[in-house]
Scaffold this motif. Sequence first.
Motif, PDB file in Angstrom:
ATOM      1  N   ALA A 182       0.783  -1.332  -0.143  1.00 29.84           N
ATOM      2  CA  ALA A 182      -0.102  -0.077  -0.152  1.00 29.84           C
ATOM      3  C   ALA A 182       0.635   1.214   0.182  1.00 29.84           C
ATOM      4  O   ALA A 182       0.434   2.216  -0.770  1.00 29.84           O
ATOM      5  CB  ALA A 182      -0.971   0.059   1.170  1.00 29.84           C
ATOM      6  N   PRO A 183       1.838   1.357   0.866  1.00 32.12           N
ATOM      7  CA  PRO A 183       2.716   2.511   0.675  1.00 32.12           C
ATOM      8  C   PRO A 183       3.351   2.964  -0.744  1.00 32.12           C
ATOM      9  O   PRO A 183       3.121   4.325  -0.854  1.00 32.12           O
ATOM     10  CB  PRO A 183       3.928   2.490   1.475  1.00 32.12           C
ATOM     11  CG  PRO A 183       3.310   1.261   2.403  1.00 32.12           C
ATOM     12  CD  PRO A 183       2.528   0.373   1.868  1.00 32.12           C
ATOM     13  N   GLY A 184       3.603   2.133  -1.465  1.00 30.51           N
ATOM     14  CA  GLY A 184       3.805   2.387  -2.915  1.00 30.51           C
ATOM     15  C   GLY A 184       2.821   2.803  -3.592  1.00 30.51           C
ATOM     16  O   GLY A 184       2.958   3.907  -4.301  1.00 30.51           O
ATOM     17  N   PHE A 185       1.751   2.236  -3.425  1.00 30.80           N
ATOM     18  CA  PHE A 185       0.690   2.754  -4.501  1.00 30.80           C
ATOM     19  C   PHE A 185       0.084   3.907  -3.848  1.00 30.80           C
ATOM     20  O   PHE A 185      -0.291   4.704  -4.640  1.00 30.80           O
ATOM     21  CB  PHE A 185      -0.443   1.457  -4.036  1.00 30.80           C
ATOM     22  CG  PHE A 185      -0.398   0.256  -4.908  1.00 30.80           C
ATOM     23  CD1 PHE A 185       0.876  -0.061  -5.574  1.00 30.80           C
ATOM     24  CD2 PHE A 185      -1.503  -0.506  -5.372  1.00 30.80           C
ATOM     25  CE1 PHE A 185       1.143  -1.238  -6.132  1.00 30.80           C
ATOM     26  CE2 PHE A 185      -1.216  -1.683  -6.128  1.00 30.80           C
ATOM     27  CZ  PHE A 185       0.108  -1.947  -6.661  1.00 30.80           C
ATOM     28  N   THR A 195       3.333   5.366   6.514  1.00 29.16           N
ATOM     29  CA  THR A 195       4.758   5.372   6.827  1.00 29.16           C
ATOM     30  C   THR A 195       5.057   5.550   8.424  1.00 29.16           C
ATOM     31  O   THR A 195       5.971   4.813   8.841  1.00 29.16           O
ATOM     32  CB  THR A 195       5.440   6.838   6.625  1.00 29.16           C
ATOM     33  OG1 THR A 195       5.336   7.051   4.996  1.00 29.16           O
ATOM     34  CG2 THR A 195       7.042   6.951   6.704  1.00 29.16           C
ATOM     35  N   ALA A 196       4.152   6.084   9.233  1.00 26.52           N
ATOM     36  CA  ALA A 196       4.293   6.163  10.618  1.00 26.52           C
ATOM     37  C   ALA A 196       3.816   4.806  11.119  1.00 26.52           C
ATOM     38  O   ALA A 196       4.500   4.612  12.315  1.00 26.52           O
ATOM     39  CB  ALA A 196       3.076   7.030  11.255  1.00 26.52           C
ATOM     40  N   ALA A 197       3.250   3.846  10.492  1.00 26.81           N
ATOM     41  CA  ALA A 197       2.995   2.624  10.901  1.00 26.81           C
ATOM     42  C   ALA A 197       4.146   1.662  10.833  1.00 26.81           C
ATOM     43  O   ALA A 197       3.997   0.497  10.909  1.00 26.81           O
ATOM     44  CB  ALA A 197       1.718   1.907  10.171  1.00 26.81           C
ATOM     45  N   THR A 249       7.723   3.728  -0.953  1.00 23.96           N
ATOM     46  CA  THR A 249       8.657   3.475  -2.162  1.00 23.96           C
ATOM     47  C   THR A 249       8.491   4.412  -3.090  1.00 23.96           C
ATOM     48  O   THR A 249       7.342   5.349  -3.098  1.00 23.96           O
ATOM     49  CB  THR A 249       8.345   2.015  -2.595  1.00 23.96           C
ATOM     50  OG1 THR A 249       6.956   1.972  -3.135  1.00 23.96           O
ATOM     51  CG2 THR A 249       8.697   0.931  -1.622  1.00 23.96           C
ATOM     52  N   ASP A 250       9.342   4.734  -3.962  1.00 26.15           N
ATOM     53  CA  ASP A 250       9.328   5.712  -5.225  1.00 26.15           C
ATOM     54  C   ASP A 250       8.153   5.096  -6.140  1.00 26.15           C
ATOM     55  O   ASP A 250       7.840   4.034  -6.273  1.00 26.15           O
ATOM     56  CB  ASP A 250      10.461   5.446  -5.986  1.00 26.15           C
ATOM     57  CG  ASP A 250      10.414   6.608  -7.228  1.00 26.15           C
ATOM     58  OD1 ASP A 250      10.094   6.031  -8.354  1.00 26.15           O
ATOM     59  OD2 ASP A 250      10.368   7.920  -6.983  1.00 26.15           O
TER      60      ASP A 250
END
Length: 243
Positions: free
Chosen positions: A68-71, A227-229, A234-235
Amino acid sequence: MGNAGPIDEYVASMRHALRGPSGAKRDLLTEARDSLLDAAEAYEGEGLSRAEAERLAVADFGTVPEVAPGFQGELTVSQGRRTAALLFLSVPLIAFMWAVIWRVFPESPHVDEIKPVWFGLLARTVDLLQLSVGVIGGVALLAFGRGARRIRRPVRLTRWLGLFVWIQTPLVGAMGLTLAAAAHGPEGFSGYLPGLAVSLVSYALTVWQLYSAAHCLRCTRMASALTAAGLSATDPGRSLSRW
């Protein structure tokens, strides 16, 4: 969702976790689902059952917290790009329309006697602020486009853009109301149809800008939350590399 397979459940979970432009989000999830289906079909070709093939495809792809972070980063950049394009196109349009209106509007011959001494300076300040918004929108649009590979933190740029709009727009609006009050209306403008039409268009575009900027902040908050989790963003360009 009772009859949904592992892939459909995974995509639904991803959809719930992400925030961003609906079109970009739909395309991203569609591409992810297609990739998962291709992987599942490959496992089926090896003799596995459909359910087991889908579970393995999902496991290979990565869990929602991992992916999920990258998406989300890609969706955040997409929202920033849309907001930058909106500013780059709409702000000069608004400035141009008002420049035309003030050239053709039949002002009272005594209007200069009504205006205070600071009126001209404030009017020029408003013009410069509006020009700066268009310029910043253009620079941000270029950064999100050709300069995307050189930007280390595009999510932060999206956040700054959203904050800038929410600070600048009320400021310019307050200055505009001050100018209108100092010019006493101006007299006769409330019944001037071309002026009213330009006002409606300006209000609509301004609301659109604020709405788009609010979505910038919403997307960046979600990226920050992931990110805090404990998940590293990612890029955006790499989020599709595993496909």
